[in-house]
Scaffold this motif. Structure first.
Motif, PDB file in Angstrom:
ATOM      1  N   HIS A   1       1.079 -25.622  11.873  1.00  0.00           N
ATOM      2  CA  HIS A   1       0.211 -26.346  12.811  1.00  0.00           C
ATOM      3  C   HIS A   1      -0.698 -26.984  11.926  1.00  0.00           C
ATOM      4  O   HIS A   1      -0.977 -28.265  12.139  1.00  0.00           O
ATOM      5  CB  HIS A   1      -0.681 -25.435  13.832  1.00  0.00           C
ATOM      6  CG  HIS A   1       0.276 -25.241  14.951  1.00  0.00           C
ATOM      7  ND1 HIS A   1      -0.062 -24.622  16.362  1.00  0.00           N
ATOM      8  CD2 HIS A   1       1.592 -25.343  15.479  1.00  0.00           C
ATOM      9  CE1 HIS A   1       0.759 -24.406  17.111  1.00  0.00           C
ATOM     10  NE2 HIS A   1       1.767 -24.783  16.571  1.00  0.00           N
TER      11      HIS A   1
ATOM     12  N   LEU B   1       0.736 -30.128  10.048  1.00  0.00           N
ATOM     13  CA  LEU B   1       0.930 -31.153  11.027  1.00  0.00           C
ATOM     14  C   LEU B   1      -0.706 -31.877  11.349  1.00  0.00           C
ATOM     15  O   LEU B   1      -0.653 -33.073  11.048  1.00  0.00           O
ATOM     16  CB  LEU B   1       1.453 -30.638  12.479  1.00  0.00           C
ATOM     17  CG  LEU B   1       1.291 -31.667  13.497  1.00  0.00           C
ATOM     18  CD1 LEU B   1       2.051 -32.804  13.396  1.00  0.00           C
ATOM     19  CD2 LEU B   1       1.696 -30.932  14.587  1.00  0.00           C
ATOM     20  N   MET B   2      -1.539 -31.193  11.454  1.00  0.00           N
ATOM     21  CA  MET B   2      -2.915 -31.713  11.741  1.00  0.00           C
ATOM     22  C   MET B   2      -3.579 -32.212  10.446  1.00  0.00           C
ATOM     23  O   MET B   2      -4.029 -33.384  10.529  1.00  0.00           O
ATOM     24  CB  MET B   2      -3.889 -30.516  12.020  1.00  0.00           C
ATOM     25  CG  MET B   2      -3.530 -29.927  13.418  1.00  0.00           C
ATOM     26  SD  MET B   2      -4.760 -28.625  13.973  1.00  0.00           S
ATOM     27  CE  MET B   2      -3.876 -27.280  13.748  1.00  0.00           C
TER      28      MET B   2
ATOM     29  N   THR C   1      -6.478 -14.200  15.309  1.00  0.00           N
ATOM     30  CA  THR C   1      -6.029 -15.645  15.465  1.00  0.00           C
ATOM     31  C   THR C   1      -6.801 -16.652  15.929  1.00  0.00           C
ATOM     32  O   THR C   1      -7.158 -17.616  15.458  1.00  0.00           O
ATOM     33  CB  THR C   1      -4.767 -15.579  16.530  1.00  0.00           C
ATOM     34  OG1 THR C   1      -3.692 -14.391  16.185  1.00  0.00           O
ATOM     35  CG2 THR C   1      -4.264 -16.797  16.664  1.00  0.00           C
ATOM     36  N   ARG C   2      -7.976 -16.166  16.830  1.00  0.00           N
ATOM     37  CA  ARG C   2      -8.984 -17.124  17.237  1.00  0.00           C
ATOM     38  C   ARG C   2     -10.074 -17.332  16.006  1.00  0.00           C
ATOM     39  O   ARG C   2     -10.505 -18.623  15.886  1.00  0.00           O
ATOM     40  CB  ARG C   2      -9.828 -16.496  18.447  1.00  0.00           C
ATOM     41  CG  ARG C   2      -8.767 -16.594  19.559  1.00  0.00           C
ATOM     42  CD  ARG C   2      -9.788 -16.514  20.687  1.00  0.00           C
ATOM     43  NE  ARG C   2     -10.465 -15.684  21.122  1.00  0.00           N
ATOM     44  CZ  ARG C   2     -12.018 -15.673  21.166  1.00  0.00           C
ATOM     45  NH1 ARG C   2     -12.422 -16.737  20.780  1.00  0.00           N
ATOM     46  NH2 ARG C   2     -12.559 -14.326  21.264  1.00  0.00           N
TER      47      ARG C   2
ATOM     48  N   ILE D   1      -8.401 -20.109  14.151  1.00  0.00           N
ATOM     49  CA  ILE D   1      -8.434 -21.252  14.942  1.00  0.00           C
ATOM     50  C   ILE D   1      -9.757 -21.801  14.762  1.00  0.00           C
ATOM     51  O   ILE D   1     -10.010 -23.151  14.276  1.00  0.00           O
ATOM     52  CB  ILE D   1      -8.129 -21.140  16.107  1.00  0.00           C
ATOM     53  CG1 ILE D   1      -6.437 -20.967  16.269  1.00  0.00           C
ATOM     54  CG2 ILE D   1      -8.387 -22.515  16.935  1.00  0.00           C
ATOM     55  CD1 ILE D   1      -6.140 -20.284  17.590  1.00  0.00           C
ATOM     56  N   ARG D   2     -10.918 -21.074  14.778  1.00  0.00           N
ATOM     57  CA  ARG D   2     -12.404 -21.528  14.578  1.00  0.00           C
ATOM     58  C   ARG D   2     -12.290 -22.109  13.230  1.00  0.00           C
ATOM     59  O   ARG D   2     -12.961 -23.071  12.962  1.00  0.00           O
ATOM     60  CB  ARG D   2     -13.150 -20.271  14.681  1.00  0.00           C
ATOM     61  CG  ARG D   2     -14.662 -20.760  14.251  1.00  0.00           C
ATOM     62  CD  ARG D   2     -15.821 -19.559  14.476  1.00  0.00           C
ATOM     63  NE  ARG D   2     -15.494 -18.393  13.391  1.00  0.00           N
ATOM     64  CZ  ARG D   2     -15.666 -18.591  12.191  1.00  0.00           C
ATOM     65  NH1 ARG D   2     -16.214 -19.860  11.838  1.00  0.00           N
ATOM     66  NH2 ARG D   2     -15.425 -17.880  11.382  1.00  0.00           N
TER      67      ARG D   2
ATOM     68  N   GLN E   1     -10.521 -23.275  11.335  1.00  0.00           N
ATOM     69  CA  GLN E   1      -9.555 -24.811  11.090  1.00  0.00           C
ATOM     70  C   GLN E   1     -10.129 -25.942  11.891  1.00  0.00           C
ATOM     71  O   GLN E   1     -10.354 -27.158  11.268  1.00  0.00           O
ATOM     72  CB  GLN E   1      -7.925 -24.591  11.614  1.00  0.00           C
ATOM     73  CG  GLN E   1      -7.157 -25.987  11.853  1.00  0.00           C
ATOM     74  CD  GLN E   1      -6.842 -26.460  10.267  1.00  0.00           C
ATOM     75  OE1 GLN E   1      -7.105 -26.115   9.439  1.00  0.00           O
ATOM     76  NE2 GLN E   1      -6.205 -27.803  10.510  1.00  0.00           N
ATOM     77  N   ALA E   2     -10.771 -25.359  12.956  1.00  0.00           N
ATOM     78  CA  ALA E   2     -11.474 -26.436  13.721  1.00  0.00           C
ATOM     79  C   ALA E   2     -12.424 -26.958  13.120  1.00  0.00           C
ATOM     80  O   ALA E   2     -13.040 -28.223  13.180  1.00  0.00           O
ATOM     81  CB  ALA E   2     -11.738 -25.965  15.113  1.00  0.00           C
TER      82      ALA E   2
ATOM     83  N   LEU F   1     -11.641 -29.341  10.272  1.00  0.00           N
ATOM     84  CA  LEU F   1     -11.290 -30.652  10.715  1.00  0.00           C
ATOM     85  C   LEU F   1     -12.722 -31.391  11.039  1.00  0.00           C
ATOM     86  O   LEU F   1     -13.055 -32.574  10.912  1.00  0.00           O
ATOM     87  CB  LEU F   1     -10.624 -30.861  11.895  1.00  0.00           C
ATOM     88  CG  LEU F   1      -8.967 -30.280  11.638  1.00  0.00           C
ATOM     89  CD1 LEU F   1      -8.466 -30.162  12.850  1.00  0.00           C
ATOM     90  CD2 LEU F   1      -8.375 -31.104  10.711  1.00  0.00           C
TER      91      LEU F   1
ATOM     92  N   ASP G   1     -14.388 -20.813  20.440  1.00  0.00           N
ATOM     93  CA  ASP G   1     -15.205 -21.542  19.534  1.00  0.00           C
ATOM     94  C   ASP G   1     -15.621 -22.921  20.269  1.00  0.00           C
ATOM     95  O   ASP G   1     -15.053 -23.342  21.229  1.00  0.00           O
ATOM     96  CB  ASP G   1     -14.241 -22.172  18.111  1.00  0.00           C
ATOM     97  CG  ASP G   1     -13.318 -23.112  18.677  1.00  0.00           C
ATOM     98  OD1 ASP G   1     -13.506 -24.134  18.396  1.00  0.00           O
ATOM     99  OD2 ASP G   1     -12.337 -22.269  19.115  1.00  0.00           O
TER     100      ASP G   1
ATOM    101  N   SER H   1      -5.289 -32.947  17.135  1.00  0.00           N
ATOM    102  CA  SER H   1      -5.387 -31.714  16.471  1.00  0.00           C
ATOM    103  C   SER H   1      -6.135 -30.827  17.344  1.00  0.00           C
ATOM    104  O   SER H   1      -5.997 -29.731  17.616  1.00  0.00           O
ATOM    105  CB  SER H   1      -6.246 -31.861  15.239  1.00  0.00           C
ATOM    106  OG  SER H   1      -5.409 -32.694  14.197  1.00  0.00           O
TER     107      SER H   1
ATOM    108  N   LEU I   1      -5.226 -27.097  18.607  1.00  0.00           N
ATOM    109  CA  LEU I   1      -6.048 -26.082  18.238  1.00  0.00           C
ATOM    110  C   LEU I   1      -6.811 -25.222  19.733  1.00  0.00           C
ATOM    111  O   LEU I   1      -6.458 -24.035  19.730  1.00  0.00           O
ATOM    112  CB  LEU I   1      -7.234 -26.481  17.600  1.00  0.00           C
ATOM    113  CG  LEU I   1      -6.863 -26.632  16.232  1.00  0.00           C
ATOM    114  CD1 LEU I   1      -8.184 -27.189  15.362  1.00  0.00           C
ATOM    115  CD2 LEU I   1      -6.474 -25.501  15.437  1.00  0.00           C
TER     116      LEU I   1
END
Lengths: 351, 351
Positions: free
Chosen positions: A106, A109-110, A165-166, A169-170, A172-173, A176, B42, B129, B133
């Motif tokens: 993922h 891609l992002m 996993t969360r 994701i936090r 990566q968010a 970005l 998040d 993205s 996410l």
């Protein structure tokens, strides 16, 4: 470092040999189970996952293999450190490697990354939808494999993995979101790295112990070890992204400055480097392809702003915190010594 | 239909009233827990999830609410049908609704859909993205919520959900692959619908019973019920996509033919309609915007090729299989009657 720790330290260069053996042994132990798990994916996801993992090439011929498989090795060591047989950690090792690769699919891609380890990324080869679906499938499969583990603690391990996993994701968010901000602080940047890198290494280094039913204090010590090793690794990675030798890192010289990345040493220098930091901040907010002279000047600003020294000291501090945690937890001495060697191997790189 | 079944049947129009009450009650029971779960995401994912679920508008004002929440209602009914109190099913209801919305977020992006329920989709509003996410985070959260359920069967429910998620992904992957093929058979098309629609409805209708520790035969009966209701619903949806009244469906007239969708009745007619089917196949393989006369001619080909009658009969057959399964399983009569009413409500639409 504590006296307890020194007992486990192998002299100088031996860390590398121990770590290399641990990583190879971990990969050998987990690969059959990981392959069996990946075989359960739908046809399209299976083909893409096997390619992404380096097991096959695009023409179907055997691949050259994947990454170092640090996370599976940690998961297996963590079961052994808790006194269980290595097999206890295998479902955990498979699960963390699947989650790691879900996030790579993922993130590539992002981030628009077209290559990983000198090979075309899945989204470039098969399209964005395939990369999304293949990642989704690997994430779901990770939970399945873990919940099928013949351990009364499988559900606790699955809960750890879902929470991790969360966190991933936090991180990566936030990564970005930081791209479009010019006021990111050091603490925010460390929190982002904790999500993106620290959290899954913490889970990897403790999930085997969870499956083994280890006492909470041991699980926590292993989690701290994994988290701090992950943070130290990231700090060193950021240093190598500026001052690393391209022949060793495999990346272009000054690569992180070339992409104007708000890495940890850069962020520290901007926020703490006074006038130098402000000059660096203005340069980073600019755009256009910078020549090597300009990049070298920017690297000097990071250094003058204190970013290089801070990151190096912070990496050592976190490595030592990892070693202190793991050597004071009453773990099995053999695996504990291997965790120590692995921490040195991952953090004590030339920078 | 069996004699057992008839006992539960409420006369004619009462199905609608019962189903409406069941759906409203289910939504009221699950919303607080779903909101508490989403609050744990998040910051970015939480904002996007709350918008996607219809709880807030883009300006932060309260939203008009989301969909029918069929899946949570089924999860709650399945706990009650197994004799447990409704609360037992709540973590299952939250989890299936989170997985459903994870798949909507990712599917909207993959399918390039810019609107859902007349509102801008998340990927259009916040970027690809963010949609990736936010979906990832909701999938992980679903497992977390389930594994925290105060039930000794939480791990079994989580395993069911993970396997279901992979089925969902298989269905979506096949759906995407079918777009570039002109030789898709009816069985393949049914298998795709089983993955995309049947699997999560099967899990929804049985996860409450799993959490309640119901006997395997009851869980299986509820799973069959959910799967067959899901398949029947999809068949009816495909019929409405061609012959539905735009005033009722909210979609443009002949919408599925307009987008040259290889839906179930279309696929049946192509494969079983002889010369008529071949003519339909050639038309479907074409492109360009077709006028309403051309679309009406294509609809006649689907009908002459037997697609309309087959899909209607298949929908009824599957609805009856669902009713047979659930009425023969020795479930609690009240909730069982409500499952019967819900099946009729979802399938017995005007087509």
């Amino acid at each position: 470092m504590t006296a307890t720790l020194r007992r486990f330290l192998t002299p100088g260069g031996e860390h590398r040999d121990v770590a290399t053996r641990v990583l190879r042994r971990g990969r050998d132990a987990v690969t059959p189970a990981l392959q069996a798990a990946v075989d359960r994916l739908d046809d399209a996801s299976r083909t893409q996952a096997r390619y992404h993992l380096g097991w096959t090439e695009l023409d179907g011929s055997p691949g050259a293999g994947g990454g170092k498989a640090v996370r599976p090795a940690l998961a297996l060591l963590s079961a052994a450190a808790a006194g269980a047989d290595v097999g206890t950690g295998v479902p955990g090792a498979v699960a963390v490697e699947l989650v790691h690769n879900f996030s790579l699919l993922h993130d590539d891609l992002m981030d628009g990354d077209t290559e990983r380890r000198h090979r075309t990324t899945v989204w470039v080869q098969w399209g964005a939808s395939s990369a999304i679906l293949c990642g989704d499938a690997m994430l779901a499969l990770a939970q399945e494999v873990l919940l099928e583990a013949p351990s009364p603690h499988a559900a606790a391990a699955a809960r750890l993995l879902a929470a991790t996993t969360r966190e991933l994701i936090r991180g990566q968010a936030e990564d970005l979101a930081f791209e479009t901000r010019d006021d990111v602080g050091v603490e925010e940047c460390l929190s982002m790295a904790s999500g993106k890198t620290g959290s899954l290494l913490a889970a990897s280094a403790s999930i085997g112990a969870v499956l083994a039913g280890a006492p909470a204090a041991q699980v926590e010590a292993l989690s701290v070890y994994g988290h701090e090793v992950g943070m130290a690794f990231q700090l060193v990675d950021d240093l190598l992204g500026i001052w690393g030798d391209p022949a060793v890192t495999g990346k272009p010289v000054l690569s992180d400055l070339r992409s104007r990345k708000k890495s940890l040493p850069v962020t520290f220098a901007i926020r703490n480097g006074g006038d130098t930091g402000r000059e660096l901040g203005r340069w980073l907010a600019g755009d256009g392809d910078a020549g090597e002279d300009e990049l070298r000047a920017a690297a000097r600003l990071v250094e003058q702003g204190g970013g290089r020294d801070w990151a190096a000291a912070e990496a050592r501090r976190r490595r030592d915190a990892a070693l202190d945690a793991v050597t004071a937890a009453g773990l099995a001495p053999g695996p504990c010594g291997e965790l120590v060697a692995l921490a040195h191997h991952l953090v004590d790189r030339e920078f």
